[in-house]
Scaffold this motif. Structure first.
Motif, PDB file in Angstrom:
ATOM      1  N   ARG A 290     -14.071  19.024  -1.452  1.00  0.00           N
ATOM      2  CA  ARG A 290     -14.604  20.327  -1.860  1.00  0.00           C
ATOM      3  C   ARG A 290     -15.292  21.046  -0.719  1.00  0.00           C
ATOM      4  N   ASP A 291     -15.858  20.210   0.219  1.00  0.00           N
ATOM      5  CA  ASP A 291     -16.799  20.799   1.149  1.00  0.00           C
ATOM      6  C   ASP A 291     -16.171  21.258   2.458  1.00  0.00           C
ATOM      7  N   LEU A 292     -14.988  20.763   2.784  1.00  0.00           N
ATOM      8  CA  LEU A 292     -14.448  21.062   4.101  1.00  0.00           C
ATOM      9  C   LEU A 292     -12.988  21.387   4.002  1.00  0.00           C
ATOM     10  N   ASP A 293     -12.635  22.599   4.378  1.00  0.00           N
ATOM     11  CA  ASP A 293     -11.225  22.963   4.421  1.00  0.00           C
ATOM     12  C   ASP A 293     -10.501  22.199   5.503  1.00  0.00           C
ATOM     13  N   ALA A 294     -11.237  21.752   6.513  1.00  0.00           N
ATOM     14  CA  ALA A 294     -10.585  21.051   7.606  1.00  0.00           C
ATOM     15  C   ALA A 294     -10.011  19.716   7.164  1.00  0.00           C
ATOM     16  N   SER A 295     -10.316  19.264   5.962  1.00  0.00           N
ATOM     17  CA  SER A 295      -9.715  18.032   5.463  1.00  0.00           C
ATOM     18  C   SER A 295      -8.261  18.218   5.106  1.00  0.00           C
ATOM     19  N   TYR A 296      -7.783  19.449   5.127  1.00  0.00           N
ATOM     20  CA  TYR A 296      -6.358  19.703   4.904  1.00  0.00           C
ATOM     21  C   TYR A 296      -5.566  19.055   6.027  1.00  0.00           C
ATOM     22  N   VAL A 297      -4.527  18.347   5.649  1.00  0.00           N
ATOM     23  CA  VAL A 297      -3.737  17.599   6.617  1.00  0.00           C
ATOM     24  C   VAL A 297      -2.424  18.313   6.835  1.00  0.00           C
ATOM     25  N   ASP A 298      -2.153  18.639   8.075  1.00  0.00           N
ATOM     26  CA  ASP A 298      -0.880  19.268   8.426  1.00  0.00           C
ATOM     27  C   ASP A 298       0.239  18.268   8.187  1.00  0.00           C
ATOM     28  N   PRO A 299       1.301  18.647   7.434  1.00  0.00           N
ATOM     29  CA  PRO A 299       2.393  17.694   7.175  1.00  0.00           C
ATOM     30  C   PRO A 299       3.008  17.132   8.440  1.00  0.00           C
ATOM     31  N   LEU A 300       2.923  17.842   9.548  1.00  0.00           N
ATOM     32  CA  LEU A 300       3.477  17.343  10.801  1.00  0.00           C
ATOM     33  C   LEU A 300       2.355  16.983  11.763  1.00  0.00           C
ATOM     34  N   GLY A 301       1.198  16.616  11.211  1.00  0.00           N
ATOM     35  CA  GLY A 301       0.031  16.317  12.018  1.00  0.00           C
ATOM     36  C   GLY A 301       0.053  14.907  12.544  1.00  0.00           C
ATOM     37  N   PRO A 302      -1.122  14.390  12.895  1.00  0.00           N
ATOM     38  CA  PRO A 302      -1.164  13.086  13.555  1.00  0.00           C
ATOM     39  C   PRO A 302      -0.801  11.937  12.652  1.00  0.00           C
ATOM     40  N   GLN A 303      -0.704  12.168  11.314  1.00  0.00           N
ATOM     41  CA  GLN A 303      -0.423  11.051  10.440  1.00  0.00           C
ATOM     42  C   GLN A 303       1.033  10.606  10.526  1.00  0.00           C
ATOM     43  N   MET A 304       1.929  11.573  10.666  1.00  0.00           N
ATOM     44  CA  MET A 304       3.335  11.207  10.714  1.00  0.00           C
ATOM     45  C   MET A 304       3.715  10.830  12.135  1.00  0.00           C
ATOM     46  N   GLU A 305       4.408   9.769  12.262  1.00  0.00           N
ATOM     47  CA  GLU A 305       4.788   9.312  13.580  1.00  0.00           C
ATOM     48  C   GLU A 305       5.856  10.242  14.127  1.00  0.00           C
TER      49      GLU A 305
ATOM     50  N   SER B 195       6.167  12.710  -0.139  1.00  0.00           N
ATOM     51  CA  SER B 195       5.418  12.695   1.114  1.00  0.00           C
ATOM     52  C   SER B 195       6.313  12.147   2.227  1.00  0.00           C
ATOM     53  N   ALA B 196       6.543  12.967   3.253  1.00  0.00           N
ATOM     54  CA  ALA B 196       7.405  12.548   4.358  1.00  0.00           C
ATOM     55  C   ALA B 196       6.760  11.421   5.156  1.00  0.00           C
ATOM     56  N   GLN B 197       5.418  11.489   5.347  1.00  0.00           N
ATOM     57  CA  GLN B 197       4.747  10.439   6.114  1.00  0.00           C
ATOM     58  C   GLN B 197       4.907   9.079   5.456  1.00  0.00           C
ATOM     59  N   VAL B 198       4.739   9.052   4.124  1.00  0.00           N
ATOM     60  CA  VAL B 198       4.815   7.779   3.401  1.00  0.00           C
ATOM     61  C   VAL B 198       6.225   7.205   3.497  1.00  0.00           C
ATOM     62  N   MET B 199       7.237   8.047   3.326  1.00  0.00           N
ATOM     63  CA  MET B 199       8.615   7.562   3.409  1.00  0.00           C
ATOM     64  C   MET B 199       8.927   7.024   4.801  1.00  0.00           C
ATOM     65  N   TYR B 200       8.430   7.705   5.832  1.00  0.00           N
ATOM     66  CA  TYR B 200       8.701   7.234   7.185  1.00  0.00           C
ATOM     67  C   TYR B 200       8.022   5.884   7.426  1.00  0.00           C
TER      68      TYR B 200
ATOM     69  N   CYS C 237       0.835  -1.214   0.000  1.00  0.00           N
ATOM     70  CA  CYS C 237       0.000   0.000   0.000  1.00  0.00           C
ATOM     71  C   CYS C 237       0.866   1.259   0.000  1.00  0.00           C
ATOM     72  N   PHE C 238       1.876   1.288   0.853  1.00  0.00           N
ATOM     73  CA  PHE C 238       2.695   2.497   0.950  1.00  0.00           C
ATOM     74  C   PHE C 238       3.593   2.678  -0.264  1.00  0.00           C
ATOM     75  N   LEU C 239       3.997   1.585  -0.910  1.00  0.00           N
ATOM     76  CA  LEU C 239       4.769   1.726  -2.149  1.00  0.00           C
ATOM     77  C   LEU C 239       3.896   2.323  -3.258  1.00  0.00           C
ATOM     78  N   LYS C 240       2.633   1.888  -3.322  1.00  0.00           N
ATOM     79  CA  LYS C 240       1.712   2.486  -4.295  1.00  0.00           C
ATOM     80  C   LYS C 240       1.498   3.964  -3.986  1.00  0.00           C
ATOM     81  N   LEU C 241       1.373   4.260  -2.699  1.00  0.00           N
ATOM     82  CA  LEU C 241       1.156   5.648  -2.306  1.00  0.00           C
ATOM     83  C   LEU C 241       2.376   6.502  -2.629  1.00  0.00           C
TER      84      LEU C 241
END
Length: 841
Positions: free
Chosen positions: A799-814, A551-556, A540-544
């Motif tokens: 389209r509907d929610l600006d809050a869907s923007y993901v901070d590059p240093l947000g909860p996704q990256m460990e 993407s720093a999260q994907v590489m990590y 999955c992450f190789l496809k991503l």
């Protein structure tokens, strides 16, 4: 009349014999005909031609003097045949009865050839002489035109350098052409159109290659030449070059000069030049002058871009009323496109359906969609910009904009504006208002309801109200089952309940609906990681990574997966790629140092740990590793600064102060070591390790305080023994109680062993489970599992929610934890017991 023969009624057909071949017309043997060749070479050919032997004439006696037959008797000295003579028994027909020139008794072998086709092909045309000046000039003109065309084609293909070279060559050829005309005295015939084309193309290619000075000089040559018609229009191009150079006053000057030379008949061109003037004034900050230009355009020929620029100008000067008027003008601009109903078939006519299918996605319809999307973008941006400014509150401003939009041709934008109103509430941290605004969409059409429910689910998920998040995710899915954002939110709510298999199914369904949904693919990889299906997570992450190259999260995640798969070399490779994207991330650098340390490469490990310390000097694990490294390499003086920094970070942790004193003692600075130990004893009077070293140092240095410290050491050791006995008896009683409880009820036998895990073991729960000594645990640096490393990647409607923007240093990256472990009394006793390991001799 005796020789006149009247045609009998039983005579043959009048037109028979026309296909017979007459050897007289044979031109192929003329080269071998001696008489013909002699006539051509001498004056013999000037004689009157001898009449051939035709049927139906009065020719008789002498044959024709050729090699094809005997000579025919001539009736006169000039060769004219005797009139009325009978030949081969064929009488001359009377003209009143038969057509002149035709006879039924045509000689055998003759043929009818009125066009003379039997003479063979025409001789080839004479080749033109290219040495003449006129021909040379024509060839040169053709070369110039070909070069201009090649230059334009090269520009169209994106090869700007080749286009410039061809344009320069065309200029050289054109100058050679002018010189050649002057030399031949035909200067009056110089083609001005060709000269204009060469210069214009050259100036254009200079501008494309950012050679602005050369382009301006070339344009100046054209403009100053009065022989070129309409050359003044090129001052627009000169103004564009000055605009690109940010020389806005000069650009406005040339735009106005071009405007003066263009008649009012060319309305569209004048409007575009005025737009350029208005934009130049905006760049200069002269909004009033820009408003003058844009107002004139909106009154003459309104368009979307000009209306948007006019709103920006009024917003810049803070004119509320005119902002409102300009917004009303903007939504009233006609786009000049057909309604979408045109592409819906009114009946089942197959021909009509075929026509509609053909035009449904043609270039014209694509252009219409692009124009409509651009207009909607400008209107939405304008509304979001002016809503907080036109009224006392932004909510009232949004309500006014929504009312205006509902009464215009853009009715469908009203719901989008309402959702943007909710997002504005979110940005102002008014979550309750945002939720209330979104809840108003629950009873509207399915598309809007799905968007609002998706946003509500996202909000409740962020607030960790997972039940409400799950409820609105279901509502969004029921309204629009093919909404990938709703499916992702549903998967997230299932993920936090640790039902990973079901979460994976929702993420897969989101990917089936939208194969480019990166959030679903990221979450699916995290889900497989939690399930222990590392190979599928890696896939999955190789496809991503193929989609999101940087993407720093994907590489990590890829590096972490390879580490879990016990492939440290691949993990190091991915982390090396990661630091090219985020070169100053201290935790990635520390992780690289850890991997190199595990591989036994201390020098590389030191390099990355040191870089991590430079960017984040408060990471206890990194400080601990660097201090231990300098101790191992016998540079105790350098280790002191790191342990002193650890003391500042954790002043209540006696370990770091003991390490500082130990470094002084190892380096031979016993006086400083003694002072440090005394200071530690004042802060921690019951620390056994400190008292032991004080006794040892005072003995070695022959100090009188040795007896006092020895007495204190005995007291502290006795207190320690008493405390250990109490702890031991307490453990025995608790173990006895567990045995009794297990005898009465077997259900507690599973839970109690988990409760007996010591706090030291819990503090290392985030580390690797490899068996290590206590010293290894304390001195080796392990990168903690980062907060939120496996938490779902929240998503919402794009389209509907600006809050869907993901901070590059947000909860996704460990991200690694930097807070120190909370130590207990039991930990301090363990430190005392391990003191000799921490401070090796």
């Amino acid at each position: 009349m005796e020789n006149v023969h009247l045609a009998a009624e039983d005579e043959d057909d009048l037109y028979s014999g026309y296909n017979d071949y007459n050897p007289t017309f044979d031109s192929e043997e003329l080269d071998n005909d001696v008489g013909f060749q002699q006539a051509v070479r001498t004056s013999h050919g000037r004689r009157p031609p001898m009449t051939a032997k035709f049927p139906g004439t009065a020719l008789g006696g002498r044959p024709i003097g050729t090699s094809f037959g005997s000579r025919m008797p001539m009736g006169s000295s000039m060769g004219r045949p005797t009139t009325g003579a009978v030949q081969d028994g064929a009488a001359r027909p009377m003209t009143a009865v038969r057509a002149a020139g035709y006879s039924s008794s045509l000689a055998r072998g003759s043929t009818f050839d009125p066009l003379g086709q039997s003479r063979g092909p025409a001789p080839p045309l004479e080749a033109k002489n290219e040495d003449t000046p006129e021909e040379k000039i024509k060839i040169l003109e053709k070369k110039v035109n070909d070069l201009i065309e090649e230059s334009c084609l090269a520009q169209g293909n994106g090869d700007l350098q080749l286009a410039l070279e061809k344009a320069k060559e065309a200029g050289r050829k054109e100058r050679a052409l002018v010189r050649q005309r002057e030399q031949t005295g035909t200067a009056d015939h110089i083609t001005l159109d060709l000269t204009y084309s060469v210069l214009f193309n050259l100036a254009n290619q200079y501008a494309n290659n950012d050679m602005n000075t050369e382009a301006l000089n070339t344009y100046q040559v054209i403009v100053k030449n009065k022989m070129f018609n309409n050359a003044g229009r090129l001052k627009v191009n000169m103004g564009n070059i000055y605009f690109k150079q940010k020389n806005y006053p000069k650009a406005i000057k040339f735009y106005r000069m071009a405007l003066d030379q263009i008649s009012n008949a060319h309305t569209e061109m004048r409007i575009k030049i005025m737009q350029n003037i208005g934009v130049s004034f905006i760049r200069m900050g002269q909004y009033s002058d820009a408003i003058t230009s844009f107002d004139h355009i909106m009154s003459e020929s309104p368009n979307i871009k000009t209306g948007f620029n006019l709103i920006l100008c009024y917003y810049a000067i803070g004119d509320r009323e005119r902002m409102k008027k300009s917004f009303q003008k903007l939504i009233c601009v006609l786009l000049g496109i057909d309604e979408e109903d045109k592409y819906i078939s009114p009946n089942d006519d197959p021909h009509t359906n075929l026509l509609i299918e053909a035009i449904k996605n043609d270039q014209l319809h694509q252009m219409e969609r692009e124009r409509k999307a651009l207009a909607e973008k400008y209107i939405m941006t304008s509304a979001k910009l002016i809503a907080p400014a036109i009224e006392s509150t932004f909510a009232a401003g949004f309500d006014w904009c929504v009312d205006m939009v509902k009464s215009s041709q853009y009715v469908e934008l009203a719901n989008d504006l309402e959702i943007n109103k909710a997002i504005t509430y979110l940005r102002q941290k008014e979550f309750n208002q945002a939720v209330e605004t979104l809840k108003t969409f629950e009873k509207k059409d399915s598309r809007v309801k799905s968007a609002a429910a998706t946003n509500l689910s996202f909000l409740y998920f962020l607030e960790k109200d997972y039940d409400q998040a799950d409820r609105y995710a279901d509502l969004a899915m029921n309204a629009d089952r093919y909404n990938p954002a709703a499916l992702i939110n549903k998967g997230n709510t299932v993920f936090v309940k640790e039902d990973y298999e079901k979460a994976a199914e929702f993420y897969k369904e989101a990917l089936r609906n939208d194969s480019s949904c990166t959030e679903a693919l990221y979450n699916l990889g995290l889900t497989y990681k939690r399930l222990g299906r590392l190979e599928e997570a890696l896939d999955c992450f190789l496809k991503l990574h193929a989609i999101l190259r940087n993407s720093a999260q994907v590489m990590y995640q890829l590096a972490n997966l390879y580490e879990m798969l016990e492939d440290p070399h691949q993990a190091i490779e991915w982390l090396m790629q990661l630091i090219t994207v985020t070169p100053t991330d201290p935790h990635v650098l520390a992780k690289l140092g850890e991997l190199y340390d595990n591989e036994g490469d201390k020098s590389q490990a030191f390099q990355y740990y040191y870089e991590s310390f430079r960017y984040f000097p408060s990471n206890i694990e990194v400080i601990e590793w660097l201090g231990a490294y300098y101790i191992d390499t016998q540079f105790c003086e350098k280790a002191i600064q790191y342990f002193e920094r650890a003391t500042l970070i954790q002043p209540n942790n006696v370990v770091w102060q003991l390490m500082v004193a130990s470094c002084y003692r190892r380096s031979g600075n016993y006086q400083k070591a003694l002072e440090t130990y005394k200071d530690i004893h004042r802060k921690f009077p019951e620390n056994v390790e400190c008292l032991r070293f004080l006794v040892r140092l005072c003995t070695d240095m022959g100090l009188k305080e040795v007896q006092d410290y020895a007495t204190k050491l005995k007291k502290v050791e006795k207190m320690k023994e008493i405390r250990e006995q109490r702890v031991k008896s307490g453990r025995e009683s608790s173990a006895r109680g567990r045995r009794e409880g297990s005898a009465s009820s077997g259900k507690w036998t599973i839970l109690y062993p988990h409760l007996s895990v010591s706090k030291r073991q819990c503090s290392y729960s985030g580390q690797s489970s490899h068996g290590t000594s206590a010293k290894g645990e304390r001195l080796s640096v392990k990168l903690r599992s980062l907060p939120g490393s496996n938490e779902p990647y929240e998503a919402s409607s794009q389209r509907d929610l600006d809050a869907s923007y993901v901070d590059p240093l947000g909860p996704q990256m460990e991200r690694p934890k930097t807070a120190a472990k909370k130590r207990t009394e039991e930990d301090e006793f363990a430190d005392e017991e391990l003191g000799d390991d921490l401070l090796p001799e």
